[in-house]
Motif scaffolding. Structure first.
Motif, PDB file in Angstrom:
ATOM      1  N   ILE A  62      45.355  30.100   0.763  1.00 27.57           N
ATOM      2  CA  ILE A  62      46.099  31.061   1.595  1.00 27.57           C
ATOM      3  C   ILE A  62      46.579  30.454   2.907  1.00 27.57           C
ATOM      4  O   ILE A  62      47.232  31.130   3.688  1.00 27.57           O
ATOM      5  N   ILE A  63      46.263  29.187   3.149  1.00 27.86           N
ATOM      6  CA  ILE A  63      46.542  28.594   4.463  1.00 27.86           C
ATOM      7  C   ILE A  63      48.024  28.723   4.847  1.00 27.86           C
ATOM      8  O   ILE A  63      48.357  28.912   6.010  1.00 27.86           O
ATOM      9  N   GLU A  64      48.928  28.653   3.881  1.00 31.10           N
ATOM     10  CA  GLU A  64      50.351  28.726   4.214  1.00 31.10           C
ATOM     11  C   GLU A  64      50.775  30.114   4.695  1.00 31.10           C
ATOM     12  O   GLU A  64      51.838  30.272   5.291  1.00 31.10           O
ATOM     13  N   PHE A  65      49.949  31.125   4.462  1.00 28.48           N
ATOM     14  CA  PHE A  65      50.262  32.474   4.946  1.00 28.48           C
ATOM     15  C   PHE A  65      49.620  32.775   6.308  1.00 28.48           C
ATOM     16  O   PHE A  65      49.892  33.805   6.921  1.00 28.48           O
ATOM     17  N   ILE A  66      48.726  31.909   6.755  1.00 27.53           N
ATOM     18  CA  ILE A  66      48.022  32.148   8.020  1.00 27.53           C
ATOM     19  C   ILE A  66      48.972  31.906   9.196  1.00 27.53           C
ATOM     20  O   ILE A  66      49.657  30.882   9.254  1.00 27.53           O
ATOM     21  N   ASP A  67      48.999  32.851  10.137  1.00 26.09           N
ATOM     22  CA  ASP A  67      49.812  32.675  11.341  1.00 26.09           C
ATOM     23  C   ASP A  67      49.058  31.747  12.301  1.00 26.09           C
ATOM     24  O   ASP A  67      48.063  32.166  12.899  1.00 26.09           O
ATOM     25  N   LEU A  68      49.513  30.529  12.421  1.00 24.62           N
ATOM     26  CA  LEU A  68      48.806  29.528  13.225  1.00 24.62           C
ATOM     27  C   LEU A  68      49.215  29.562  14.693  1.00 24.62           C
ATOM     28  O   LEU A  68      48.760  28.745  15.489  1.00 24.62           O
ATOM     29  N   ASN A  69      50.084  30.494  15.065  1.00 26.76           N
ATOM     30  CA  ASN A  69      50.516  30.604  16.460  1.00 26.76           C
ATOM     31  C   ASN A  69      49.723  31.652  17.248  1.00 26.76           C
ATOM     32  O   ASN A  69      49.923  31.792  18.451  1.00 26.76           O
ATOM     33  N   SER A  70      48.843  32.378  16.560  1.00 29.76           N
ATOM     34  CA  SER A  70      48.042  33.404  17.235  1.00 29.76           C
ATOM     35  C   SER A  70      46.713  32.821  17.709  1.00 29.76           C
ATOM     36  O   SER A  70      46.265  31.791  17.220  1.00 29.76           O
ATOM     37  N   ASN A  71      46.086  33.524  18.654  1.00 37.81           N
ATOM     38  CA  ASN A  71      44.801  33.047  19.189  1.00 37.81           C
ATOM     39  C   ASN A  71      43.639  33.341  18.259  1.00 37.81           C
ATOM     40  O   ASN A  71      42.607  32.677  18.317  1.00 37.81           O
ATOM     41  N   THR A  72      43.788  34.377  17.426  1.00 39.54           N
ATOM     42  CA  THR A  72      42.686  34.746  16.537  1.00 39.54           C
ATOM     43  C   THR A  72      43.174  35.022  15.111  1.00 39.54           C
ATOM     44  O   THR A  72      44.314  35.421  14.885  1.00 39.54           O
ATOM     45  N   ILE A  73      42.250  34.793  14.194  1.00 44.22           N
ATOM     46  CA  ILE A  73      42.411  35.157  12.781  1.00 44.22           C
ATOM     47  C   ILE A  73      41.187  36.014  12.469  1.00 44.22           C
ATOM     48  O   ILE A  73      40.085  35.689  12.928  1.00 44.22           O
ATOM     49  N   THR A  74      41.366  37.102  11.735  1.00 43.40           N
ATOM     50  CA  THR A  74      40.220  37.998  11.481  1.00 43.40           C
ATOM     51  C   THR A  74      39.953  38.126   9.990  1.00 43.40           C
ATOM     52  O   THR A  74      40.842  38.512   9.227  1.00 43.40           O
ATOM     53  N   ASP A  75      38.730  37.792   9.587  1.00 42.69           N
ATOM     54  CA  ASP A  75      38.310  37.927   8.194  1.00 42.69           C
ATOM     55  C   ASP A  75      37.413  39.161   8.091  1.00 42.69           C
ATOM     56  O   ASP A  75      36.356  39.210   8.731  1.00 42.69           O
ATOM     57  N   ILE A  76      37.830  40.150   7.325  1.00 44.76           N
ATOM     58  CA  ILE A  76      37.061  41.399   7.248  1.00 44.76           C
ATOM     59  C   ILE A  76      36.156  41.383   6.015  1.00 44.76           C
ATOM     60  O   ILE A  76      36.578  41.006   4.927  1.00 44.76           O
ATOM     61  N   GLY A  77      34.890  41.751   6.213  1.00 39.00           N
ATOM     62  CA  GLY A  77      33.912  41.678   5.123  1.00 39.00           C
ATOM     63  C   GLY A  77      33.690  40.246   4.700  1.00 39.00           C
ATOM     64  O   GLY A  77      33.829  39.897   3.531  1.00 39.00           O
ATOM     65  N   SER A  78      33.292  39.406   5.662  1.00 37.89           N
ATOM     66  CA  SER A  78      33.271  37.949   5.436  1.00 37.89           C
ATOM     67  C   SER A  78      32.297  37.499   4.361  1.00 37.89           C
ATOM     68  O   SER A  78      32.540  36.488   3.696  1.00 37.89           O
ATOM     69  N   GLY A  79      31.172  38.202   4.189  1.00 40.09           N
ATOM     70  CA  GLY A  79      30.209  37.807   3.149  1.00 40.09           C
ATOM     71  C   GLY A  79      29.722  36.392   3.353  1.00 40.09           C
ATOM     72  O   GLY A  79      29.151  36.043   4.379  1.00 40.09           O
ATOM     73  N   GLY A  80      29.983  35.539   2.385  1.00 39.59           N
ATOM     74  CA  GLY A  80      29.548  34.144   2.449  1.00 39.59           C
ATOM     75  C   GLY A  80      30.531  33.214   3.138  1.00 39.59           C
ATOM     76  O   GLY A  80      30.358  31.989   3.104  1.00 39.59           O
ATOM     77  N   GLY A  81      31.577  33.776   3.753  1.00 37.17           N
ATOM     78  CA  GLY A  81      32.506  32.927   4.511  1.00 37.17           C
ATOM     79  C   GLY A  81      33.745  32.502   3.758  1.00 37.17           C
ATOM     80  O   GLY A  81      34.455  31.582   4.181  1.00 37.17           O
ATOM     81  N   MET A  82      34.030  33.193   2.656  1.00 39.49           N
ATOM     82  CA  MET A  82      35.258  32.911   1.912  1.00 39.49           C
ATOM     83  C   MET A  82      36.193  34.109   2.034  1.00 39.49           C
ATOM     84  O   MET A  82      35.820  35.183   1.549  1.00 39.49           O
TER      85      MET A  82
END
Length: 213
Positions: A62-82
Motif C-alpha cells: 500500500i506504500i504507493e497510496f500513502i500520503d508522504l507529505n503529511s506529518n502523521t499516518i494513522t493505522d486503526i485497529g493496529s493489532g500486530g502492526g500490519m
C-alpha cells in the motif's frame, strides 16, 4: 542478501531498499517471538514460509497510496502492526519524518507494538484506546486491515476524523459485493488496486467520504 531478496520478490516493482528488507526480517522474528506469548496472528500464517507474503508483503504493497507529505499516518485497529509497523519501517528508510499513530485497544498488543517500535527505532506513537471513542482526529493517510467491515470503517472516519487525506482499506473475497452495498449509503471517490498477494483481494484508496442519507 540474495536469499532475502528472493523472499520479497513480490515487492520487486516497488524498489524497496535493502535496509527495509533487513528490517522486515527483524520484524518477522519479533512477531514470531511475540506470537508465542500472545495471540497476534494465526499459527498457520506465523509459519516462516507464509508470514512474509501473507502479512509483510501484503501490508507493504500500500506504500504507493500513502500520503508522504503529511506529518502523521494513522493505522486503526493496529493489532500486530500490519500495516502500521510495516509502513513505519518503509518511511524510516525513506528518511520520511511522518509519525505513524497506531490505535490498538488491547493492552498486550499495544505492549508488543511499543516493543517492536523500540527494537526497530521507528517513529510511531502507540495509542492504547478504543478508536471509536476518539474525537476530532487529524491525520494524512488512514489505514485499516482486518479491522471492521467497510461500512463501519466509513462511519468511523466520517464521524471521528476532522481532517484526513485518504483511507486505505484491504478488501477480501467478498470485496466487490461489500463495496457495491456500501455505495448505497455512502458517497466517496475511490481507486482500486489488485492485490499482489491474493487474486481474490484488492485495495481501496478512498477520499472525500460523505453520507448520502
Amino acid at each position: 542478501m540474495e536469499e532475502i531478496l528472493k523472499k520479497y520478490s513480490l515487492l520487486k516493482g516497488l524498489n524497496v531498499p535493502r535496509e527495509t528488507l533487513i528490517d522486515f526480517e527483524l520484524f518477522v522474528s519479533i512477531l514470531q517471538q511475540g506470537n508465542e506469548k500472545i495471540n497476534i496472528i494465526s499459527e498457520e500464517t506465523a509459519k516462516n514460509n507464509v508470514i512474509r507474503e501473507r502479512h509483510i508483503v501484503d501490508s507493504a504493497q500500500i506504500i504507493e497510496f500513502i500520503d508522504l507529505n503529511s506529518n502523521t499516518i494513522t493505522d486503526i485497529g493496529s493489532g500486530g502492526g500490519m500495516p502500521g509497523i510495516i509502513i513505519s519501517i518503509m518511511t524510516k528508510n525513506m528518511k520520511n519524518l511522518a509519525k505513524v499513530h497506531l490505535y490498538e485497544k488491547s493492552h498486550h498488543k499495544s505492549s508488543f507494538l511499543r516493543k517492536a517500535s523500540r527494537h526497530l527505532k521507528l517513529n510511531t506513537e502507540v495509542i492504547e484506546e478504543n478508536i471509536f471513542e476518539a474525537q476530532n482526529l487529524e491525520t494524512g493517510t488512514i489505514t485499516a486491515r482486518a479491522f471492521k467491515p467497510l461500512p463501519i470503517i466509513l462511519d468511523l472516519v466520517y464521524k471521528n476524523f476532522s481532517t484526513y487525506k485518504n483511507l486505505i482499506v484491504f478488501m477480501g473475497k467478498n470485496g466487490e459485493k461489500v463495496l457495491k452495498e456500501a455505495l448505497i449509503n455512502w458517497d466517496f471517490d475511490f481507486e482500486k488496486k489488485k492485490s499482489i498477494t491474493s487474486k481474490d483481494s484488492f485495495l481501496l484508496n478512498i477520499k472525500n467520504i460523505k453520507k448520502k442519507h
